[in-house]
Scaffold this motif. Sequence first.
Motif: not given
Length: 319
Positions: A212-217, A240-257
């Motif tokens: 499984a991959l994990l989504p990057s955003n 959307m600027p308000t979702l930027k922190p969530v997108n950053q977190m998802l990208t970090w999790i995808a990188a760890k995966r």
Amino acid sequence: MKLTYFAGDPPNFGDELNPLVWSAMLPDGFLDDREEALFLGIGSIIQDIYPRSARKYVIGSGYGGYSAMPDVHDGSWDVLFVRGPGTARRLGLPAERAICDPAVLLRLLPLPEAASGITVAFMPHYESLERGFWQVACRMAGVTLIDPRDDVGRILSQIRGARLLITEAMHGAIVADALRTPWIAAKPLHHSHRMKWRDWSESLEIDLRPHALLPSNIREMYHAVWPNAEVWRAARSSTMPTLKPVNQMLTWIAAKRLQQLSHAEPQMSRDTRLDAAVDGVASAIDRFVRSRGGSGLRATGRASASARSASMRSMRLTA
């Protein structure tokens, strides 16, 4: 007879192998632009989209579920062979028509030099690269991104040079396997791209182990969880600027995966099974060309796959 394949914008690696492979393998003048006869080669292009009046020659294509099931028994199709057993079963064809994806013919062609300095590489599906933040995720993971929209020669060089390829794109695995680069199958985030993997892997008797991959955003998450979600809503979620922190977190999790996947056990088909598939594909096409008055495959294409195997294994060991 017109070469027919998915020519998208942007271009996609697997589909763009068609001009490279067929220009090298087929005799001059065998293909032309006349649309009364269509040459269907590499790709999931057995679809219910072609005119009934055209003669369709299937030369290793697969059915990927991207359209309604065509009736290949309606008198307008000539199926030389298909990509794998799954396609043969769905289309009601004899099992012996399932040989392999024609991209394995790369083993018989001159190839670009292997790129240097690549340890672990990741090739996303080209749609994932458009939706996600995989450039950033790969940098965070210390993994080389192979862009499936890039020049075909550059991609082949990168795959040859990689010690390991993690790939969401099926033709990343097909080519890596043919060139004897160990690969790890990443389950496509979008469900529509999953069925065809089994079709190809069964043709080489590979016990496929997709990870499984994990989504990057958030946009990728929308498409992974709700494949038919409104396009505008999914697209807005990545900017959307308000979702930027969530997108950053998802990208970090995808990188760890990706880092985790780089330590998974890679796969490859058996040398003997791959050699048999290459010889089967080349022999079938050679017979087809001769049946239409051609002189057969070019000399490179008629070379024995087993003769090439020892050379390619040697290159892999010394690279």
